[in-house]
Design an enzyme around this catalytic site. Structure first.
Site, PDB file in Angstrom:
ATOM      1  N   GLU A   1     -33.239 -21.504  41.701  1.00 38.70           N
ATOM      2  CA  GLU A   1     -33.090 -19.914  42.165  1.00 38.70           C
ATOM      3  C   GLU A   1     -32.928 -19.242  41.271  1.00 38.70           C
ATOM      4  O   GLU A   1     -32.037 -17.635  41.267  1.00 38.70           O
ATOM      5  CB  GLU A   1     -32.576 -19.919  43.035  1.00 38.70           C
ATOM      6  CG  GLU A   1     -33.322 -20.641  43.924  1.00 38.70           C
ATOM      7  CD  GLU A   1     -32.083 -20.642  44.991  1.00 38.70           C
ATOM      8  OE1 GLU A   1     -31.101 -19.611  45.133  1.00 38.70           O
ATOM      9  OE2 GLU A   1     -32.267 -21.181  46.589  1.00 38.70           O
TER      10      GLU A   1
ATOM     11  N   GLU B   1     -33.507 -28.503  48.167  1.00 39.22           N
ATOM     12  CA  GLU B   1     -32.537 -28.125  49.142  1.00 39.22           C
ATOM     13  C   GLU B   1     -33.200 -27.910  50.838  1.00 39.22           C
ATOM     14  O   GLU B   1     -33.949 -26.925  50.872  1.00 39.22           O
ATOM     15  CB  GLU B   1     -31.388 -26.920  48.989  1.00 39.22           C
ATOM     16  CG  GLU B   1     -30.913 -27.412  47.305  1.00 39.22           C
ATOM     17  CD  GLU B   1     -30.053 -25.571  46.910  1.00 39.22           C
ATOM     18  OE1 GLU B   1     -29.361 -26.026  46.209  1.00 39.22           O
ATOM     19  OE2 GLU B   1     -30.191 -24.316  48.396  1.00 39.22           O
TER      20      GLU B   1
END
Length: 547
Positions: A161, A265
Site C-alpha cells: 500500500e 489481506e
C-alpha cells in the site's frame, strides 16, 4: 552484512535438501508445487505490533517485532496455526541479520509457507518522499538472502500500500524499480543453482487507482513486472454476497491478468469487530466462482490487538484462540477448490497495457535507476567540492534548496520526476553523496569560485579528488545521463494512447469496494517510514546560506 550474507547466499543455492515442503513455482496466472499440483494460499497475517507483548524479538534498533526470530514463540504459535488449517503466513518485517532457522523448520514441518514483505517501518519506500536507493536495496537483498535459504518461502512483497490514493501515484515507480532489481537479484542466484521465488506487490482497494495500479505493475518488460499481485480488500462485511461485496467485479477485472492474483489481506471487521466475522468470504474465495482467477488469500490477522482483527489473543506467554478462530477453522476445513495439473495448464493471458499518464495516474513507464553503490562511491571520491565532515543531515535540505533554486542544472544528476519518467543517475545514492554531487556541480558551474564551495563552512574543497581507472567508464556514462536529465522534460518510453479491457487506464471507477477502507493494517509501510531527506522541502531551505 558480510559473512552472514555470504553464508546465507550459499545456503540459498543448496536449500531444500532436508525440507518437507516442495517449493512453489509460478506458471501463467497460477501457483503450483514443484511436482505440478495447483497451490492455493490459505493464509493468515502473522506479525505482532512492536511493543504490544512478548511475541518475537524487537531490538533497540529495530522498531518492529520479528515474528520468526524467537523459537519459543514459534513453538507456541505454529501448532495453533496448523490447527487453524492455514498453509501460508505473511510477515511484514523481519530482521535480515537474525537467525530464522528454528521457526522456519517448525513452519515447514507444519506444512506452512511464508510470504514476506521486504521492507520495515524505518527502511522502506515512503509514499510521501519516495526513493529507491542503495540502503533500501541492501535491506531487500538481506531479506532475500536470509529467507531464501528455506524452500517454504514462496516470495516477497516489494511494497505494501505504498501508493494508496491518487495523490501519491508517483511512489509506484520506485516500488516497481525495487521489484525489477530484486527480481534480477533472485534471477542471478537462479543462474547459479538457486530456485525461483516471486516478487509481488500488495495493493489497497482504492476505487480511483486500483485498475491503474494493477496494470502498471503488470505491464511492460516482464523482467520489471510483478510475479504476483496481492490485493488488500475488505469489502465483504457481515452477511454479504459475491455481488454485494464486489467480488464479482474483481473476478471479471482480473480474469485476463497474466500472473497469479490473491488476497494479500482480507477479513472486514466493521460488523461486530473481529468476533463478528462470519468468514463467508473465505467460502466464496475458494469456490468455483473465484478459483479460476484467484489463488486464495491471506486473512488479516493472527494477533488480536487494538485494531480488533485477530483470531488469537496473547497474554504473557499464553495464547487463547477466539470465537472467530473456530469459525474460520471450520470454513477452511470445508473448502475444496477446483484444481488443475501444471502439465495440463497452458496460460493464455497476456500482460496488461501500461496506463497512460492522466489526472489520477501520474506515473510514466520509465523507472528509477538501479542502486549502484560502486557508482555512488566513484562519483563522491571524484568530487572537488564536498560536504563538510561535520555537516548534519538535518542541514542538507537548506543547501539542496539554495542550489537547486539558483542553479537547476546543478541538480540534474539527482532529478526524479515519475510523471515525466526522468531520473538523474545519482538519484539512487545516499543523501550525503547526492549533496556532494550537487555541491560540486554548482562549484564547477561557478568556475570554481571560492565562494561557491563554502556555504558558511558547510562545504569544503578537496585538494586531490581521486578517480580510479575502474571508475572512468561508469562516470563517463553517468555524465552523459546527467546531460540528458538536465534537458529532459517528458517520458520517452510511456504510451499515451487510451486502452481498454483489463489493461485499461480509464479514470472510471467501479463498485467493488466501499468508499472508505474498514481497516488500518499494521506496517502500512508507505506511511510509517520516514525518508532520509525530503526533496520537496528543499525549496524552503534557502534561508541559511550567505554567499
Amino acid at each position: 552484512m558480510g559473512l552472514l550474507r555470504t553464508a546465507l547466499a550459499s545456503a540459498l543455492l543448496l536449500a531444500g535438501a532436508n525440507a518437507a515442503l516442495e517449493p512453489i513455482v509460478m506458471k501463467g496466472s497460477k501457483f503450483f508445487t514443484k511436482s505440478g499440483d495447483q497451490f492455493y494460499l490459505k493464509g493468515i497475517a502473522y506479525q505482532q505490533e512492536s511493543g504490544s507483548g512478548p511475541g518475537g524479538k524487537s531490538t533497540g534498533s529495530n522498531k518492529y517485532v520479528d515474528p520468526l526470530a524467537d523459537e519459543k514463540v514459534c513453538e507456541r504459535d505454529v501448532p495453533i496455526l496448523e490447527k487453524l488449517g492455514v498453509n501460508t503466513i505473511r510477515t511484514y518485517a523481519i530482521d535480515p541479520k537474525a537467525d530464522h532457522k528454528a521457526c522456519m523448520k517448525l513452519l515447514d514441518d507444519a506444512g506452512i509457507y511464508v510470504v514476506a514483505d521486504l521492507g520495515e517501518p524505518a527502511l522502506s519506500i515512503n509514499r510521501d518522499d519516495p526513493s529507491w536507493n542503495v540502503d533500501l536495496f541492501e535491506r531487500y537483498k538481506g531479506v532475500i538472502d536470509n529467507l531464501g535459504a528455506y524452500d517454504n518461502v514462496i516470495g516477497f512483497f516489494s511494497g505494501n500500500e505504498v501508493t494508496n490514493n491518487a495523490t501519491n501515484t508517483g511512489a509506484s515507480a520506485y516500488v516497481k524499480a525495487a521489484t525489477r532489481d530484486t527480481k534480477k537479484y533472485i534471477a542471478d542466484k537462479m543462474s547459479k543453482g538457486g530456485r525461483w521465488m516471486g516478487v509481488g506487490y500488495a495493493a489497497n482497494d482504492d476505487a480511483d487507482i486500483r485498475a491503474h495500479m494493477a496494470q502498471f505493475f503488470n505491464c511492460g518488460e516482464q523482467e520489471e513486472a510483478i510475479d504476483f499481485w496481492g490485493y488488500n480488500i475488505y469489502s465483504w462485511c457481515g452477511q454479504s454476497t459475491f455481488e454485494k461485496s464486489g467480488y464479482d467485479v474483481q473476478v471479471e477485472f482480473f480474469s485476463n491478468y497474466s500472473v497469479p492474483v490473491f488476497f494479500a489481506e482480507y477479513g472486514c471487521n466493521t460488523v461486530g469487530g473481529a468476533e463478528g466475522r462470519l468468514w463467508d468470504d473465505t467460502t466464496a474465495l475458494y469456490s468455483d466462482k473465484m478459483t479460476d482467477v484467484f489463488s486464495g488469500g491471506i486473512v488479516y490477522m493472527f494477533h488480536q490487538e487494538k485494531n480488533n482483527y485477530g483470531v488469537a489473543k496473547v497474554e504473557g506467554d499464553k495464547v487463547s484462540t477466539l470465537k472467530n478462530y473456530d469459525v474460520l477453522k471450520k470454513k477452511l476445513a470445508a473448502v475444496d477448490p477446483s484444481s488443475t495439473k501444471m502439465s495440463a495448464y497452458e496460460p493464455t493471458n497476456s500482460p496488461a497495457a501500461c496506463p497512460p499518464v492522466q489526472a489520477k495516474w501520474k506515473v510514466a513507464e520509465t523507472l528509477p535507476p538501479t542502486p549502484d553503490s560502486g557508482l555512488c562511491d566513484c562519483m563522491f571520491n571524484s568530487l572537488s567540492c564536498v560536504p563538510a565532515k561535520d555537516l548534519k543531515d538535518k542541514d542538507f535540505g537548506d543547501i539542496f534548496g539554495y542550489v537547486c533554486e539558483n542553479d537547476e542544472k546543478a541538480c540534474a544528476g539527482i532529478k526524479h520526476d515519475p510523471e515525466a519518467g526522468v531520473y538523474g543517475p545519482y538519484s539512487m545514492c545516499s543523501p550525503k553523496q547526492q549533496l556532494g554531487h550537487v555541491l560540486d556541480a554548482y562549484y564547477q558551474n561557478e568556475n570554481k569560485g571560492s565562494y561557491a564551495c563554502d556555504f558558511d563552512g558547510a562545504a569544503t574543497v578537496q585538494d586531490s579528488p581521486k578517480v580510479a581507472s575502474s571508475c572512468q567508464a561508469s562516470l563517463s556514462l553517468a555524465s552523459k545521463a546527467v546531460d540528458v536529465a538536465a534537458t529532459a522534460t517528458a517520458n520517452s518510453g510511456g504510451g499515451g494512447s487510451s486502452v481498454s479491457g483489463s489493461g485499461a487506464g480509464s479514470d472510471k471507477s467501479d463498485s467493488a469496494a466501499p468508499g472508505t477502507m474498514p481497516s488500518s493494517p499494521l506496517f502500512t509501510i508507505g506511511s510509517m517510514a520516514v525518508g532520509l531527506y525530503v526533496v520537496v522541502a528543499m525549496g524552503a531551505g534557502a534561508a541559511m546560506v550567505a554567499l
